[in-house]
Write an enzyme that holds these catalytic residues in place. Structure first.
Site, PDB file in Angstrom:
ATOM      1  N   GLY A  38      -5.880  -4.087   7.433  1.00  0.00           N
ATOM      2  CA  GLY A  38      -6.931  -3.079   7.426  1.00  0.00           C
ATOM      3  C   GLY A  38      -8.053  -3.275   8.426  1.00  0.00           C
ATOM      4  O   GLY A  38      -8.556  -2.302   9.003  1.00  0.00           O
TER       5      GLY A  38
ATOM      6  N   THR B 292      -0.720   1.875   6.924  1.00  0.00           N
ATOM      7  CA  THR B 292      -0.582   0.660   6.120  1.00  0.00           C
ATOM      8  C   THR B 292      -0.523  -0.524   7.063  1.00  0.00           C
ATOM      9  O   THR B 292       0.142  -0.472   8.092  1.00  0.00           O
ATOM     10  CB  THR B 292       0.674   0.679   5.228  1.00  0.00           C
ATOM     11  OG1 THR B 292       0.800  -0.620   4.625  1.00  0.00           O
ATOM     12  CG2 THR B 292       1.951   1.001   5.980  1.00  0.00           C
ATOM     13  N   GLY B 293      -1.243  -1.575   6.707  1.00  0.00           N
ATOM     14  CA  GLY B 293      -1.239  -2.733   7.592  1.00  0.00           C
ATOM     15  C   GLY B 293      -2.509  -3.525   7.413  1.00  0.00           C
ATOM     16  O   GLY B 293      -3.202  -3.380   6.399  1.00  0.00           O
TER      17      GLY B 293
ATOM     18  N   ARG C 150     -14.794  -6.655  -0.254  1.00  0.00           N
ATOM     19  CA  ARG C 150     -14.120  -6.190   0.976  1.00  0.00           C
ATOM     20  C   ARG C 150     -13.451  -4.822   0.753  1.00  0.00           C
ATOM     21  O   ARG C 150     -12.796  -4.574  -0.246  1.00  0.00           O
ATOM     22  CB  ARG C 150     -13.075  -7.223   1.380  1.00  0.00           C
ATOM     23  CG  ARG C 150     -12.266  -6.862   2.631  1.00  0.00           C
ATOM     24  CD  ARG C 150     -10.925  -6.239   2.294  1.00  0.00           C
ATOM     25  NE  ARG C 150     -10.081  -6.097   3.469  1.00  0.00           N
ATOM     26  CZ  ARG C 150      -8.948  -5.398   3.494  1.00  0.00           C
ATOM     27  NH1 ARG C 150      -8.515  -4.793   2.417  1.00  0.00           N
ATOM     28  NH2 ARG C 150      -8.241  -5.306   4.607  1.00  0.00           N
TER      29      ARG C 150
ATOM     30  N   THR D 170       0.865  -1.179   0.000  1.00  0.00           N
ATOM     31  CA  THR D 170       0.000   0.000   0.000  1.00  0.00           C
ATOM     32  C   THR D 170       0.903   1.231   0.000  1.00  0.00           C
ATOM     33  O   THR D 170       1.992   1.197   0.577  1.00  0.00           O
ATOM     34  CB  THR D 170      -0.856  -0.010   1.281  1.00  0.00           C
ATOM     35  OG1 THR D 170      -1.823  -1.040   1.146  1.00  0.00           O
ATOM     36  CG2 THR D 170      -1.568   1.302   1.519  1.00  0.00           C
TER      37      THR D 170
HETATM   38  N1  ASP Z   1      -4.226  -1.524   4.760  1.00  0.00           N
HETATM   39  C1  ASP Z   1      -4.427  -2.189   3.510  1.00  0.00           C
HETATM   40  C2  ASP Z   1      -5.729  -2.938   3.545  1.00  0.00           C
HETATM   41  O1  ASP Z   1      -6.009  -3.569   4.536  1.00  0.00           O
HETATM   42  C3  ASP Z   1      -3.347  -3.127   3.170  1.00  0.00           C
HETATM   43  C4  ASP Z   1      -1.940  -2.645   3.422  1.00  0.00           C
HETATM   44  O2  ASP Z   1      -1.731  -1.574   3.940  1.00  0.00           O
HETATM   45  O3  ASP Z   1      -0.984  -3.340   3.084  1.00  0.00           O
HETATM   46  O4  ASP Z   1      -6.447  -2.913   2.579  1.00  0.00           O
END
Ligand code: ASP
Length: 361
Positions: A278, A275-276, A252, A224
């Site tokens: 979600g 980021t992470g 989703r 992301t």
């Molecule tokens: N946060 C993003 C999601 O869950 C994914 C990511 O940040 O890698 O869609």
């Protein structure tokens, strides 16, 4: 008698003045001891970017991979830095910087978006203006080349904050944004990742939740992208763009397009991009929580980010990170994973780029 009266008046006046002086002195001292070095302007303008957080380990990266990521991060951040240095707005810096990352197949955003379970690419993005608290977001689009541009158009040219799916695509077209065939988002690497996850899922024949929530699978989401900036006029902005998580189903939507979870900016506090995983970032309202801890509790940006990323999110069971800049130009890149692609530049043009934890770069 008259003299005594005057003497009394002078004495009262003198003692009042003295009390006022004392009060001033006390309050000055208190101010002095209350000065917090994190609450002084440290940068006239600044910019930070991320390219995703996760189990990014040095042993799994070739020197060529590392160099490719670093060079794209540098190319992107320099675009935003130039805009800020020339007196441009933080919103422009955020949007144009994210465009570079969206157009690269290295990151899970735009061109490099991950695949859904149905083998489609469904992209999410959001942007927020810290000056007006205006915001825009788009979710689940399949044909808009640069979702961050759509998010900005939603913010500036629609009465809404968040559009999704086909309606969002129609709006993008009306706005004259670049529309591509959905095959534009196909990349071999991301397609292979989906196949790997599906094979794993079949092998496990786990319960309905397992495939998506399995620890090995949650890490197939790297990349992301996000950007936060403070401009010379003291305006903060934040933006985030993503393909979401590999193998996501049923339309989703993650945290990235959710204002307050994936993105937040407020000129009174800070600008944040997340980021992470979600689902956890939505439940922890990560980006807004950091701002709120500064606003209501007087925490510094670093303290607030630490509280949310190192305590609140992991206690819920999630992982990931954030980048942020506050109104004083303090920069923070906080994550609880093994790595986070990241870069920052301050007003002197000093550049830092990192991938792993613990200063291994
Ligand atoms: N946060 C993003 C999601 O869950 C994914 C990511 O940040 O890698 O869609």
């Amino acid at each position: 008698m008259k003299n005594t009266f005057f003497l009394l008046v002078i004495l009262v006046l003198f003692s009042t003045c003295k009390n006022e002086e004392e009060l001033k002195a006390i309050s000055n001292n208190q101010n002095k001891t209350a000065i917090d070095s994190t609450k002084m302007k440290v940068n006239e303008f600044a910019i930070v970017i991320h390219g995703g957080a996760g189990t990014i380990l040095k042993e799994n990266m070739t020197p060529e991979d590392e160099a490719a990521y670093k060079s794209k991060l540098e190319e992107a951040i320099r675009v935003g830095y130039k805009i800020l240095n020339e007196g441009g707005s933080s919103l422009d810096a955020v949007e144009k910087t994210i465009n570079i990352l969206e157009d690269s197949p290295l990151f899970n955003a735009g061109k490099g978006a991950v695949f859904t379970n149905a083998e489609t690419n469904e992209l999410d993005a959001s942007i927020m203006d810290g000056k007006t608290l205006n915001a825009g977001a788009s979710a689940g689009t399949r044909t808009v080349k640069n979702p961050i541009n759509l998010a900005r158009a939603v913010m500036e040219n629609s009465p809404h904050v968040m559009l999704s799916g086909i309606g969002a695509e129609q709006f993008a077209q009306e706005q004259g944004l670049t529309i591509v065939d959905s095959s534009y988002f196909f990349t071999e690497n991301r397609y292979k990742s989906l196949q790997r996850v599906k094979e794993y899922e079949l092998k496990k024949k786990a319960d309905k939740k397992a495939a998506f929530y399995d620890a090995t699978i949650k890490d197939s989401k790297f990349g992301t992208v996000g950007c936060v900036a403070l401009d010379k006029n003291g305006n903060l902005a934040a933006g985030t763009s993503t393909g979401g998580m590999t193998n996501k189903r049923w339309g989703r939507i993650g945290d990235a397009p959710i204002i307050g979870a994936g993105t937040y900016a407020n000129n009174n506090t800070c600008a944040v991009s997340s980021t992470g995983w979600g689902e956890f970032f939505i439940r922890a309202m990560v980006a807004h929580d950091i701002s709120a801890l500064m606003d209501y509790k007087g925490l510094s940006l670093q303290e607030a980010a630490h509280e949310v990323i190192q305590k609140k999110v992991p206690e819920l069971g999630g992982d990931g990170g954030i980048i942020a800049v506050d109104k004083y130009g303090n920069l923070v890149m906080e994550f609880n994973t093994a790595g986070m692609y990241r870069a920052s530049m301050n007003d002197t043009g000093e550049l830092t780029i990192g991938i792993y934890k613990d200063n291994e770069n």
